[in-house]
Design an enzyme around this catalytic site. Sequence first.
Site, PDB file in Angstrom:
ATOM      1  N   ASP A  59       0.883  -1.171   0.000  1.00 35.58           N
ATOM      2  CA  ASP A  59       0.000   0.000   0.000  1.00 35.58           C
ATOM      3  C   ASP A  59       0.921   1.221   0.000  1.00 35.58           C
ATOM      4  O   ASP A  59       1.679   1.429   0.948  1.00 35.58           O
ATOM      5  CB  ASP A  59      -0.877  -0.017   1.263  1.00 35.58           C
ATOM      6  CG  ASP A  59      -1.849   1.160   1.300  1.00 35.58           C
ATOM      7  OD1 ASP A  59      -1.550   2.220   0.714  1.00 35.58           O
ATOM      8  OD2 ASP A  59      -2.913   1.005   1.924  1.00 35.58           O
ATOM      9  N   ASN A  86       3.126   4.003 -10.259  1.00 32.08           N
ATOM     10  CA  ASN A  86       1.895   4.033 -11.060  1.00 32.08           C
ATOM     11  C   ASN A  86       0.638   4.231 -10.216  1.00 32.08           C
ATOM     12  O   ASN A  86      -0.305   4.880 -10.669  1.00 32.08           O
ATOM     13  CB  ASN A  86       1.799   2.717 -11.857  1.00 32.08           C
ATOM     14  CG  ASN A  86       0.435   2.520 -12.459  1.00 32.08           C
ATOM     15  OD1 ASN A  86       0.106   3.122 -13.484  1.00 32.08           O
ATOM     16  ND2 ASN A  86      -0.415   1.712 -11.821  1.00 32.08           N
ATOM     17  N   SER A 145      -0.007  13.153 -15.058  1.00 36.55           N
ATOM     18  CA  SER A 145      -1.202  13.356 -15.890  1.00 36.55           C
ATOM     19  C   SER A 145      -1.156  14.750 -16.489  1.00 36.55           C
ATOM     20  O   SER A 145      -0.636  15.683 -15.867  1.00 36.55           O
ATOM     21  CB  SER A 145      -2.450  13.218 -15.012  1.00 36.55           C
ATOM     22  OG  SER A 145      -3.582  13.711 -15.700  1.00 36.55           O
ATOM     23  N   TYR A 160      -6.748  16.021  -7.346  1.00 39.71           N
ATOM     24  CA  TYR A 160      -5.983  15.172  -8.267  1.00 39.71           C
ATOM     25  C   TYR A 160      -4.986  16.025  -9.056  1.00 39.71           C
ATOM     26  O   TYR A 160      -3.807  15.662  -9.193  1.00 39.71           O
ATOM     27  CB  TYR A 160      -6.958  14.461  -9.209  1.00 39.71           C
ATOM     28  CG  TYR A 160      -6.311  13.516 -10.200  1.00 39.71           C
ATOM     29  CD1 TYR A 160      -5.896  12.243  -9.815  1.00 39.71           C
ATOM     30  CD2 TYR A 160      -6.134  13.892 -11.538  1.00 39.71           C
ATOM     31  CE1 TYR A 160      -5.327  11.363 -10.732  1.00 39.71           C
ATOM     32  CE2 TYR A 160      -5.571  13.018 -12.455  1.00 39.71           C
ATOM     33  CZ  TYR A 160      -5.161  11.758 -12.051  1.00 39.71           C
ATOM     34  OH  TYR A 160      -4.596  10.896 -12.971  1.00 39.71           O
ATOM     35  N   LYS A 164      -0.848  15.763  -9.096  1.00 42.73           N
ATOM     36  CA  LYS A 164      -0.063  15.415 -10.293  1.00 42.73           C
ATOM     37  C   LYS A 164       0.953  16.515 -10.619  1.00 42.73           C
ATOM     38  O   LYS A 164       2.035  16.224 -11.152  1.00 42.73           O
ATOM     39  CB  LYS A 164      -0.985  15.112 -11.477  1.00 42.73           C
ATOM     40  CG  LYS A 164      -1.799  13.828 -11.291  1.00 42.73           C
ATOM     41  CD  LYS A 164      -0.911  12.586 -11.069  1.00 42.73           C
ATOM     42  CE  LYS A 164      -1.665  11.281 -11.100  1.00 42.73           C
ATOM     43  NZ  LYS A 164      -0.832  10.099 -10.862  1.00 42.73           N
ATOM     44  N   VAL A 193      -7.096   7.087 -20.844  1.00 42.38           N
ATOM     45  CA  VAL A 193      -7.051   5.642 -21.084  1.00 42.38           C
ATOM     46  C   VAL A 193      -8.285   4.952 -20.470  1.00 42.38           C
ATOM     47  O   VAL A 193      -8.693   5.287 -19.348  1.00 42.38           O
ATOM     48  CB  VAL A 193      -5.759   5.056 -20.453  1.00 42.38           C
ATOM     49  CG1 VAL A 193      -5.687   3.552 -20.690  1.00 42.38           C
ATOM     50  CG2 VAL A 193      -4.522   5.743 -21.010  1.00 42.38           C
ATOM     51  N   ARG A 194      -8.809   3.958 -21.185  1.00 41.58           N
ATOM     52  CA  ARG A 194      -9.976   3.190 -20.711  1.00 41.58           C
ATOM     53  C   ARG A 194      -9.580   2.252 -19.573  1.00 41.58           C
ATOM     54  O   ARG A 194      -9.114   1.134 -19.806  1.00 41.58           O
ATOM     55  CB  ARG A 194     -10.578   2.360 -21.846  1.00 41.58           C
ATOM     56  CG  ARG A 194     -11.437   3.146 -22.808  1.00 41.58           C
ATOM     57  CD  ARG A 194     -12.258   2.246 -23.691  1.00 41.58           C
ATOM     58  NE  ARG A 194     -11.475   1.388 -24.553  1.00 41.58           N
ATOM     59  CZ  ARG A 194     -10.840   1.780 -25.669  1.00 41.58           C
ATOM     60  NH1 ARG A 194     -10.885   3.035 -26.058  1.00 41.58           N
ATOM     61  NH2 ARG A 194     -10.167   0.910 -26.391  1.00 41.58           N
ATOM     62  N   THR A 195      -9.756   2.757 -18.332  1.00 38.65           N
ATOM     63  CA  THR A 195      -9.517   1.958 -17.117  1.00 38.65           C
ATOM     64  C   THR A 195     -10.629   2.327 -16.145  1.00 38.65           C
ATOM     65  O   THR A 195     -11.486   3.154 -16.466  1.00 38.65           O
ATOM     66  CB  THR A 195      -8.171   2.346 -16.469  1.00 38.65           C
ATOM     67  OG1 THR A 195      -8.239   3.734 -16.116  1.00 38.65           O
ATOM     68  CG2 THR A 195      -6.988   2.098 -17.386  1.00 38.65           C
TER      69      THR A 195
END
Length: 237
Positions: A59, A86, A145, A160, A164, A193-195
């Site tokens: 973690d 990541n 990002s 966020y 970043k 990105v598709r996540t």
Amino acid sequence: MDKVAVITGANKGIGFEVCRQLAKAGVNVVLTARNEGNGKAAVNKLSSEGLKVSFFKLDVSDVKSFAGLFDYVSNTFGRLDIFVNNAAVMLDKGGAELGPIAAESAWNDLSSTMETNVYGPFALCLAMAPLMKKNQYGRIVNVSSGLGQLSEMRDGHESYRISKTAINAVTRVMAAKLGGDGIKVNSVCPGWVRTDMGGPNAPRTVEEGADTIVWLATLPDKGPTGGFFRDRKPISW
Ligand code: NAP
């Protein structure tokens, strides 16, 4: 011995695909995740594809566990070549509201976001760097990002965005600190990105999102350090 890589938050999404691409390139991958069941399931999937991947429960907001990761990598492989920060969270789905009550909630969002997206990655760079320094070789990739770019800054997802921008500062300070030891430190924007984080409408696949991360993780000695990249090209801070 083959190169050794550690990837955080790798049970799914872009991190999982980075593990796959690095393992396919012959790297010994340590896939880490905060949830043991999800992490082991991800490792089993890659092992069934014939790839060399092991698991360590991590973690990134728990600094006390970093010594355990250091010991595991040191005792198992005796070296570390690649570290990919990541793991991240996006807790503020919309924009912060104005007013004193909303301010308290924004404070809480920002604190938790910074722990995972900035404090953890910064402390992990410090914790793991000795394993790279001893071989005078290392590649650290901080997954940032475009939402953190000061030159493009807007409102919405404020916690966020701030996190970043801050991880880009981590990249700059660590690149300066470790540059003399053959260790390159770069930031990357994977694109939209598709996540689970990016959602189903994102235009990019995880394979596309992982591409520049893997490129930075395997840079040659003459490659860049202290930069911010998307699609293998520098972008503005
Ligand atoms: P994702 O699918 O939501 O995956 C995020 C990963 O981070 C998950 O494995 C999650 O674990 C893990 N994580 C969160 N908090 C953690 C913690 N405290 N300790 C360890 N792991 C933790 O997101 P993604 O899209 O693949 O994002 C990967 C990276 O790309 C992030 O840095 C993100 O900010 C960046 N990025 C993504 C996009 C996009 O469009 N997707 C765009 C720009 C940048 P759990 O499964 O346990 O929650």
